[in-house]
Motif scaffolding. Structure first.
Motif, short mmCIF file in Angstrom:
data_model
loop_
_atom_site.label_atom_id
_atom_site.label_comp_id
_atom_site.label_asym_id
_atom_site.label_seq_id
_atom_site.Cartn_x
_atom_site.Cartn_y
_atom_site.Cartn_z
N VAL A 134 -24.73 -28.85 -8.45
CA VAL A 134 -25.66 -27.78 -8.09
C VAL A 134 -24.89 -26.54 -7.61
O VAL A 134 -25.23 -25.41 -7.98
N ARG A 135 -23.86 -26.76 -6.83
CA ARG A 135 -23.07 -25.62 -6.31
C ARG A 135 -22.26 -24.93 -7.40
O ARG A 135 -22.03 -23.73 -7.34
N SER A 136 -21.80 -25.69 -8.38
CA SER A 136 -20.82 -25.16 -9.34
C SER A 136 -21.41 -24.71 -10.66
O SER A 136 -20.83 -23.83 -11.32
N CYS A 137 -22.51 -25.31 -11.10
CA CYS A 137 -23.03 -25.06 -12.46
C CYS A 137 -24.34 -24.28 -12.38
O CYS A 137 -25.42 -24.88 -12.28
N SER A 138 -24.24 -22.96 -12.45
CA SER A 138 -25.43 -22.11 -12.23
C SER A 138 -26.49 -22.26 -13.31
O SER A 138 -27.66 -21.97 -13.08
N ALA A 165 -34.41 -36.77 -7.24
CA ALA A 165 -35.05 -36.07 -8.37
C ALA A 165 -36.00 -34.99 -7.86
O ALA A 165 -36.02 -33.86 -8.37
N ASN A 166 -36.78 -35.31 -6.82
CA ASN A 166 -37.71 -34.32 -6.24
C ASN A 166 -36.95 -33.12 -5.68
O ASN A 166 -37.37 -31.98 -5.84
N ASP A 167 -35.84 -33.41 -5.01
CA ASP A 167 -35.04 -32.34 -4.42
C ASP A 167 -34.43 -31.44 -5.50
O ASP A 167 -34.39 -30.21 -5.35
N LEU A 168 -33.95 -32.05 -6.59
CA LEU A 168 -33.29 -31.28 -7.65
C LEU A 168 -34.26 -30.33 -8.36
O LEU A 168 -33.83 -29.30 -8.90
N THR A 169 -35.54 -30.66 -8.35
CA THR A 169 -36.51 -29.75 -9.00
C THR A 169 -36.56 -28.39 -8.31
O THR A 169 -36.90 -27.39 -8.93
N ARG A 170 -36.18 -28.36 -7.02
CA ARG A 170 -36.13 -27.07 -6.31
C ARG A 170 -35.07 -26.15 -6.90
O ARG A 170 -35.11 -24.94 -6.70
N TYR A 171 -34.11 -26.75 -7.59
CA TYR A 171 -33.05 -25.97 -8.25
C TYR A 171 -33.29 -25.89 -9.76
O TYR A 171 -32.38 -25.57 -10.51
N ARG A 172 -34.51 -26.23 -10.15
CA ARG A 172 -34.91 -26.22 -11.57
C ARG A 172 -34.03 -27.15 -12.41
O ARG A 172 -33.67 -26.85 -13.55
N ILE A 173 -33.66 -28.28 -11.80
CA ILE A 173 -32.86 -29.28 -12.50
C ILE A 173 -33.67 -30.57 -12.62
O ILE A 173 -34.23 -31.05 -11.63
N ASN A 174 -33.73 -31.10 -13.82
CA ASN A 174 -34.47 -32.33 -14.07
C ASN A 174 -33.49 -33.51 -14.05
O ASN A 174 -32.50 -33.52 -14.79
N LEU A 175 -33.76 -34.50 -13.22
CA LEU A 175 -32.95 -35.72 -13.18
C LEU A 175 -33.71 -36.85 -13.87
O LEU A 175 -34.85 -37.14 -13.50
N GLU A 176 -33.08 -37.47 -14.84
CA GLU A 176 -33.68 -38.63 -15.49
C GLU A 176 -32.73 -39.82 -15.32
O GLU A 176 -31.54 -39.72 -15.63
#
Length: 242
Positions: A134-138, A165-176
């Motif tokens: 999250v910090r490195s890959c914009s 997964a819920n937290d990552l959605t705040r960064y518009r990242i989908n975790l599967e």
């Protein structure tokens, strides 16, 4: 001639890594060391000192350019391979140190294959990897984890993944998260083509001595089990996983 000691140490490390054919790591050191030398040269008023520094800058800059071209050629030919051997009880091998140099705006998705992201500390390892991503890959938008279920703690394991997964959605990242009982490979594949294979997977750190000691949070200070890290590059990643 007294050059900034920090630059000397970084450049020496670069030469050491260069000699071991760990070229992408050497490149990072050369770039950091060169920046210090260039800054020092700009502020130097003595002509002979400036001339000496300029000569050193050119010397290391030429080597850095040579490495860049070599890495590029090997990537194009599908022949790039870099190996890092982590010794037992050694430190300084956080995920950022090991492969942070490959994490940038070119990474849009990441595939993590590791059968042992099951127990609490293993899931925490994966969490720390996600924090780094999250910090490195914009431009990161998708993370896929392929692992196995822990029959003893499958409910908790699923809950940890759901929270993440819920937290990552705040960064518009989908975790599967996908489960396989036959998975053996351990590797991290980046959409930019870099493939990082860690012999032990993400779980190569030794447990800290207690909950209040150095290395609990900073993985560079944590002792490691012996393992080997192989880094490759493939131009077919996007077609395979994109």
């Amino acid at each position: 001639m007294n050059i900034e000691s920090a630059a000397i140490n970084i450049l020496k490390r670069g030469v050491e890594l260069d000699t071991k054919k760990r070229y992408t790591e050497a490149l990072v050191c050369y770039q950091e060391g060169l920046q210090i030398l260039v800054d020092k040269m700009k502020g130097e008023i003595d002509d002979s000192a400036r001339s000496y520094l300029r000569k050193k800058v050119e010397e290391y800059m030429n080597r850095a350019e040579t490495i860049k071209k070599m890495v590029l050629q090997q990537k194009e030919a599908g022949q790039f391979h870099e190996q890092v051997h982590i010794e037992n009880n050694s430190t300084g091998h956080s995920y950022k140190t090991l492969f942070g140099r490959f994490l940038d705006e070119d990474v849009q998705f990441v595939l993590v294959e590791d059968p042992y992201i099951r127990s609490f500390h293993q899931c925490q390892n994966f969490l720390q990897l996600c924090e780094l991503l999250v910090r490195s890959c914009s431009n990161l938008r998708y993370i896929e984890l392929m692992t196995s279920r822990d029959p003893k703690t499958s409910h908790e394991q699923q809950q940890w993944f759901n929270n993440l997964a819920n937290d990552l959605t705040r960064y518009r990242i989908n975790l599967e998260v996908k489960f396989s009982e036959t998975l053996h490979d351990r590797q991290i594949t980046l959409s930019s083509g870099w493939i990082i294979k860690i012999g032990r997977g993400l779980d190569f750190f030794k447990p800290p001595d207690n909950k209040f000691c150095l290395g609990v949070y900073d993985l560079d200070l944590r002792q490691c089990h012996e393992t080997t890290v192989d880094i490759f590059h493939s131009k077919n990643v996007k077609q395979s996983y994109g």
